[in-house]
Design an enzyme around this catalytic site. Structure first.
Site, PDB file in Angstrom:
ATOM      1  N   THR A  62      22.861 -10.812 -47.193  1.00 35.11           N
ATOM      2  CA  THR A  62      21.891 -11.028 -46.102  1.00 35.11           C
ATOM      3  C   THR A  62      22.137 -10.041 -44.964  1.00 35.11           C
ATOM      4  OG1 THR A  62      23.254 -12.799 -45.135  1.00 35.11           O
ATOM      5  CG2 THR A  62      21.447 -13.466 -46.613  1.00 35.11           C
ATOM      6  N   LYS A  63      23.404  -9.652 -44.742  1.00 42.40           N
ATOM      7  CA  LYS A  63      23.665  -8.613 -43.726  1.00 42.40           C
ATOM      8  C   LYS A  63      23.079  -7.279 -44.203  1.00 42.40           C
ATOM      9  CE  LYS A  63      25.590  -8.830 -40.333  1.00 42.40           C
ATOM     10  NZ  LYS A  63      25.172  -9.213 -38.960  1.00 42.40           N
TER      11      LYS A  63
ATOM     12  N   PRO B 203      43.193 -16.798 -37.511  1.00 41.18           N
ATOM     13  CA  PRO B 203      43.344 -18.026 -36.709  1.00 41.18           C
ATOM     14  C   PRO B 203      43.642 -19.258 -37.545  1.00 41.18           C
ATOM     15  CG  PRO B 203      41.161 -17.062 -36.405  1.00 41.18           C
ATOM     16  CD  PRO B 203      41.904 -16.150 -37.306  1.00 41.18           C
TER      17      PRO B 203
ATOM     18  N   ILE C 100      17.464 -17.234 -32.646  1.00 39.56           N
ATOM     19  CA  ILE C 100      16.884 -15.883 -32.717  1.00 39.56           C
ATOM     20  C   ILE C 100      15.654 -15.835 -33.617  1.00 39.56           C
ATOM     21  CG2 ILE C 100      18.966 -14.554 -32.139  1.00 39.56           C
ATOM     22  CD1 ILE C 100      19.257 -14.081 -35.245  1.00 39.56           C
TER      23      ILE C 100
ATOM     24  N   THR D 111      28.356  -5.203 -40.848  1.00 41.07           N
ATOM     25  CA  THR D 111      29.702  -5.308 -41.418  1.00 41.07           C
ATOM     26  C   THR D 111      29.925  -4.263 -42.510  1.00 41.07           C
ATOM     27  OG1 THR D 111      31.064  -6.761 -42.796  1.00 41.07           O
ATOM     28  CG2 THR D 111      28.704  -7.111 -42.923  1.00 41.07           C
ATOM     29  N   ASP D 112      31.199  -3.943 -42.740  1.00 38.95           N
ATOM     30  CA  ASP D 112      31.535  -3.031 -43.842  1.00 38.95           C
ATOM     31  C   ASP D 112      31.285  -3.678 -45.202  1.00 38.95           C
ATOM     32  OD1 ASP D 112      33.637  -4.865 -43.762  1.00 38.95           O
ATOM     33  OD2 ASP D 112      35.231  -3.366 -43.614  1.00 38.95           O
ATOM     34  N   GLU D 113      31.115  -5.012 -45.208  1.00 35.81           N
ATOM     35  CA  GLU D 113      30.948  -5.714 -46.492  1.00 35.81           C
ATOM     36  C   GLU D 113      29.659  -5.334 -47.213  1.00 35.81           C
ATOM     37  OE1 GLU D 113      31.771  -9.868 -46.551  1.00 35.81           O
ATOM     38  OE2 GLU D 113      33.318  -9.702 -45.029  1.00 35.81           O
TER      39      GLU D 113
ATOM     40  N   TYR E 147      26.603 -13.952 -47.922  1.00 32.96           N
ATOM     41  CA  TYR E 147      26.746 -13.428 -46.552  1.00 32.96           C
ATOM     42  C   TYR E 147      26.455 -11.933 -46.505  1.00 32.96           C
ATOM     43  CZ  TYR E 147      29.134 -11.267 -42.592  1.00 32.96           C
ATOM     44  OH  TYR E 147      29.433 -10.473 -41.504  1.00 32.96           O
TER      45      TYR E 147
HETATM   46  P1  NAD Z   1      30.721 -16.011 -35.217  1.00 30.52           P
HETATM   47  O1  NAD Z   1      30.384 -16.868 -36.378  1.00 30.52           O
HETATM   48  O2  NAD Z   1      32.010 -16.220 -34.492  1.00 30.52           O
HETATM   49  O3  NAD Z   1      29.554 -16.111 -34.114  1.00 30.52           O
HETATM   50  C1  NAD Z   1      28.205 -16.112 -34.450  1.00 30.52           C
HETATM   51  C2  NAD Z   1      27.429 -16.574 -33.219  1.00 30.52           C
HETATM   52  O4  NAD Z   1      26.029 -16.525 -33.527  1.00 30.52           O
HETATM   53  C3  NAD Z   1      27.738 -18.018 -32.799  1.00 30.52           C
HETATM   54  O5  NAD Z   1      27.896 -18.104 -31.395  1.00 30.52           O
HETATM   55  C4  NAD Z   1      26.510 -18.794 -33.265  1.00 30.52           C
HETATM   56  O6  NAD Z   1      26.246 -19.956 -32.470  1.00 30.52           O
HETATM   57  C5  NAD Z   1      25.430 -17.736 -33.116  1.00 30.52           C
HETATM   58  N1  NAD Z   1      24.262 -18.006 -33.983  1.00 30.52           N
HETATM   59  C6  NAD Z   1      24.283 -18.306 -35.319  1.00 30.52           C
HETATM   60  N2  NAD Z   1      23.024 -18.480 -35.763  1.00 30.52           N
HETATM   61  C7  NAD Z   1      22.198 -18.265 -34.701  1.00 30.52           C
HETATM   62  C8  NAD Z   1      20.788 -18.277 -34.538  1.00 30.52           C
HETATM   63  N3  NAD Z   1      19.960 -18.566 -35.561  1.00 30.52           N
HETATM   64  N4  NAD Z   1      20.280 -18.002 -33.311  1.00 30.52           N
HETATM   65  C9  NAD Z   1      21.097 -17.718 -32.255  1.00 30.52           C
HETATM   66  N5  NAD Z   1      22.443 -17.703 -32.365  1.00 30.52           N
HETATM   67  C10 NAD Z   1      22.981 -17.971 -33.567  1.00 30.52           C
HETATM   68  O7  NAD Z   1      30.608 -14.531 -35.761  1.00 30.52           O
HETATM   69  P2  NAD Z   1      31.446 -13.214 -35.386  1.00 30.52           P
HETATM   70  O8  NAD Z   1      32.625 -13.141 -36.266  1.00 30.52           O
HETATM   71  O9  NAD Z   1      31.574 -13.131 -33.927  1.00 30.52           O
HETATM   72  O10 NAD Z   1      30.414 -12.096 -35.873  1.00 30.52           O
HETATM   73  C11 NAD Z   1      29.417 -11.585 -35.005  1.00 30.52           C
HETATM   74  C12 NAD Z   1      28.661 -10.474 -35.699  1.00 30.52           C
HETATM   75  O11 NAD Z   1      29.561  -9.444 -36.080  1.00 30.52           O
HETATM   76  C13 NAD Z   1      27.942 -10.899 -36.974  1.00 30.52           C
HETATM   77  O12 NAD Z   1      26.703 -10.243 -37.021  1.00 30.52           O
HETATM   78  C14 NAD Z   1      28.867 -10.430 -38.086  1.00 30.52           C
HETATM   79  O13 NAD Z   1      28.140 -10.159 -39.260  1.00 30.52           O
HETATM   80  C15 NAD Z   1      29.425  -9.157 -37.472  1.00 30.52           C
HETATM   81  N6  NAD Z   1      30.738  -8.733 -37.962  1.00 30.52           N
HETATM   82  C16 NAD Z   1      31.798  -9.591 -37.926  1.00 30.52           C
HETATM   83  C17 NAD Z   1      33.062  -9.137 -38.315  1.00 30.52           C
HETATM   84  C18 NAD Z   1      34.280 -10.036 -38.257  1.00 30.52           C
HETATM   85  O14 NAD Z   1      35.377  -9.611 -38.628  1.00 30.52           O
HETATM   86  N7  NAD Z   1      34.187 -11.274 -37.784  1.00 30.52           N
HETATM   87  C19 NAD Z   1      33.216  -7.828 -38.763  1.00 30.52           C
HETATM   88  C20 NAD Z   1      32.102  -6.978 -38.795  1.00 30.52           C
HETATM   89  C21 NAD Z   1      30.873  -7.438 -38.382  1.00 30.52           C
HETATM   90  O1  TDX Z   2      42.708 -19.257 -45.651  1.00 26.87           O
HETATM   91  C1  TDX Z   2      42.391 -18.128 -46.016  1.00 26.87           C
HETATM   92  N1  TDX Z   2      43.208 -17.453 -46.875  1.00 26.87           N
HETATM   93  C2  TDX Z   2      42.947 -16.188 -47.329  1.00 26.87           C
HETATM   94  O2  TDX Z   2      43.729 -15.623 -48.108  1.00 26.87           O
HETATM   95  C3  TDX Z   2      41.176 -17.470 -45.557  1.00 26.87           C
HETATM   96  C4  TDX Z   2      40.234 -18.173 -44.611  1.00 26.87           C
HETATM   97  C5  TDX Z   2      40.921 -16.186 -45.998  1.00 26.87           C
HETATM   98  N2  TDX Z   2      41.764 -15.570 -46.873  1.00 26.87           N
HETATM   99  C6  TDX Z   2      41.485 -14.169 -47.280  1.00 26.87           C
HETATM  100  C7  TDX Z   2      40.084 -13.844 -47.713  1.00 26.87           C
HETATM  101  C8  TDX Z   2      39.942 -12.398 -47.290  1.00 26.87           C
HETATM  102  O3  TDX Z   2      40.498 -11.539 -48.273  1.00 26.87           O
HETATM  103  O4  TDX Z   2      41.698 -13.378 -46.099  1.00 26.87           O
HETATM  104  C9  TDX Z   2      40.779 -12.295 -46.026  1.00 26.87           C
HETATM  105  C10 TDX Z   2      39.969 -12.404 -44.739  1.00 26.87           C
HETATM  106  O5  TDX Z   2      39.132 -13.539 -44.857  1.00 26.87           O
HETATM  107  P1  TDX Z   2      38.029 -13.939 -43.767  1.00 26.87           P
HETATM  108  O6  TDX Z   2      38.690 -14.106 -42.444  1.00 26.87           O
HETATM  109  O7  TDX Z   2      37.215 -15.054 -44.310  1.00 26.87           O
HETATM  110  O8  TDX Z   2      37.191 -12.584 -43.635  1.00 26.87           O
HETATM  111  P2  TDX Z   2      36.303 -11.724 -44.685  1.00 26.87           P
HETATM  112  O9  TDX Z   2      35.788 -12.548 -45.791  1.00 26.87           O
HETATM  113  O10 TDX Z   2      37.089 -10.487 -45.014  1.00 26.87           O
HETATM  114  O11 TDX Z   2      35.053 -11.352 -43.723  1.00 26.87           O
HETATM  115  C11 TDX Z   2      35.283 -11.001 -42.339  1.00 26.87           C
HETATM  116  O12 TDX Z   2      35.204  -9.629 -42.132  1.00 26.87           O
HETATM  117  C12 TDX Z   2      33.946  -9.026 -42.269  1.00 26.87           C
HETATM  118  C13 TDX Z   2      34.295 -11.713 -41.423  1.00 26.87           C
HETATM  119  O13 TDX Z   2      34.386 -13.120 -41.628  1.00 26.87           O
HETATM  120  C14 TDX Z   2      32.901 -11.225 -41.649  1.00 26.87           C
HETATM  121  O14 TDX Z   2      32.010 -11.813 -40.723  1.00 26.87           O
HETATM  122  C15 TDX Z   2      32.877  -9.746 -41.465  1.00 26.87           C
HETATM  123  O15 TDX Z   2      31.624  -9.238 -41.809  1.00 26.87           O
END
Ligand code: NAD
Ligand code: TDX
Length: 332
Positions: free
Chosen positions: A151-152, A190, A59, A121-123, A148
């Site tokens: 930067t968001k 997971p 991107i 994100t809510d973070e 993280y």
């Molecule tokens: P993820 O890490 O599973 O997926 C990120 C994707 O972006 C991957 O497919 C990766 O290959 C691609 N990517 C990374 N850098 C790139 C680049 N420079 N150019 C093009 N593609 C690139 O992430 P996710 O958990 O699916 O999160 C997706 C979005 O949602 C993010 O913006 C994250 O901040 C936001 N978000 C995530 C959560 C959560 O709980 N996981 C919650 C709120 C918001």
């Molecule tokens: O092994 C673990 N044990 C554990 O206790 C891991 C991997 C995490 N944790 C804790 C840390 C957090 O309190 O669990 C909680 C969730 O952890 P993550 O899955 O790493 O999520 P978090 O840091 O809360 O951020 C997620 O939600 C907001 C996403 O990864 C972000 O992309 C999103 O913005």
């Protein structure tokens, strides 16, 4: 609108959105994804080739992004470096992808007059005390903690500035923690499910009392589609499904659902700067745009998620050893 550019569409939530859009709308999709360690072509398996095309690229590559603009009506921007623990080990790709990448997309949207929806994100709001009666709203001041989330936050502020300064037609959503199929095994839920499949105890950071506000990824996707189609330009919407739980409760539930004793987890090193609690008030999205989540039962959503990981080992197995080796280096 007829064609959407979905950045990060081979990641966890982006691919969920692509599946959701194909099943529920007539839009075609171009996925722009760099296929980093977190991206997986297999997450797009089963989608019709006539409606979904994957472009492998960055991107932050302005020429590539520009070349795609004539083909699309709107950009839905998911691509990011997304894992807090990784951002503590090496913040560099977080700055390039999350900040420079978002800047690159905004400039393309500006030049070509395209609508853009930015996923955040809510973070960005920092964290709450466990007993704070308040939850995050669209008016909560930004106070990010980690590389993280900072930067968001930076990317959100760029979007707001591009709306005000250049009239870019953008919206922003800030969502709470997602769960569901196709999430990388580095993430909390997971990781524990696949550890148990491998006969390894789940790992809780610190005391396990940190609270996250869980939402099923399908509900995140329906909310994003609602905002894309009905949201007011320039507005921010918080997405959440009233799913607050502490990490210990989540691990105990996973253990019980997988037929193990609920206390057979291990405490490991805490995350430096670990945010204590996130909680979302999504009243604006619900009242203004009429959105509501469909997955109100966390336990049944978690059961389906566990079944997905049991049935799709080929999808996650290649990620597992390297992820655990990384955690082992930080005592987690
Ligand atoms: P993820 O890490 O599973 O997926 C990120 C994707 O972006 C991957 O497919 C990766 O290959 C691609 N990517 C990374 N850098 C790139 C680049 N420079 N150019 C093009 N593609 C690139 O992430 P996710 O958990 O699916 O999160 C997706 C979005 O949602 C993010 O913006 C994250 O901040 C936001 N978000 C995530 C959560 C959560 O709980 N996981 C919650 C709120 C918001
Ligand atoms: O092994 C673990 N044990 C554990 O206790 C891991 C991997 C995490 N944790 C804790 C840390 C957090 O309190 O669990 C909680 C969730 O952890 P993550 O899955 O790493 O999520 P978090 O840091 O809360 O951020 C997620 O939600 C907001 C996403 O990864 C972000 O992309 C999103 O913005």
């Amino acid at each position: 609108m007829s064609t959407l550019l979905v950045t990060g569409g081979a990641g966890f939530i982006g691919s969920n959105f692509v599946h959701y859009v194909v099943a529920n709308t007539d839009y075609d999709v171009i996925v722009l994804d760099k296929l980093t360690y977190a991206g997986n072509r297999a997450s797009l398996d089963g989608l019709p080739e006539a409606r979904v095309r994957l472009v492998e690229g960055d991107i932050a590559d302005a020429a590539l992004v520009d070349s795609l603009m004539p083909e699309v009506d709107a950009i839905v921007h998911y691509a990011a470096e997304s894992h807090n623990d990784n951002s503590l080990n090496d913040p560099s790709p977080f700055v390039t992808t999350n900040v420079i990448g978002t800047f690159t997309l905004l400039e393309a949207a500006r030049r070509h007059g395209k609508r853009i929806h930015h996923i955040s994100t809510d973070e960005v709001y920092g964290d709450l005390e466990l007993d704070d009666p308040n939850r995050f709203t669209e008016h909560t001041p930004y106070n990010p903690s980690s590389p993280y989330s900072s930067t968001k936050a930076g990317s959100d502020l760029l979007v707001r500035a591009w709306v005000r300064s250049f009239g870019v037609e953008a919206t922003i959503s800030n969502c709470s923690n997602n769960y569901g199929p196709r999430q990388h095994v580095e993430k909390f839920i997971p990781r524990q499910i696949t550890n148990l499949i491998d006969g390894v105890h789940p790992k809780l950071y610190g005391a396990g009392l940190n609270v996250r506000d869980w939402i099923h990824a399908d509900d995140h996707s329906s909310a994003v589609l609602t905002i894309l189609e009905k949201g007011r330009i320039g507005e921010t919407y918080l997405i959440g499904a009233d799913g607050e739980k502490n990490n210990k409760e989540v691990v105990e539930l996973i253990l019980t659902l997988m037929g193990e004793a609920p206390d057979s987890y291990e405490h490991v090193n805490d995350r430096p700067g670990h945010d204590l609690r996130y909680a979302i008030d999504s009243t604006k999205l619900r009242e203004e745009l009429g959105w509501a989540p469909r997955f109100s039962d966390f336990e049944s959503g978690l059961k389906d998620t566990i079944a997905w990981y049991r049935e799709n080992e080929a999808w996650w197995r290649p990620q597992k050893a390297e992820t655990e080796a990384k955690y082992a280096r930080s005592g987690q």
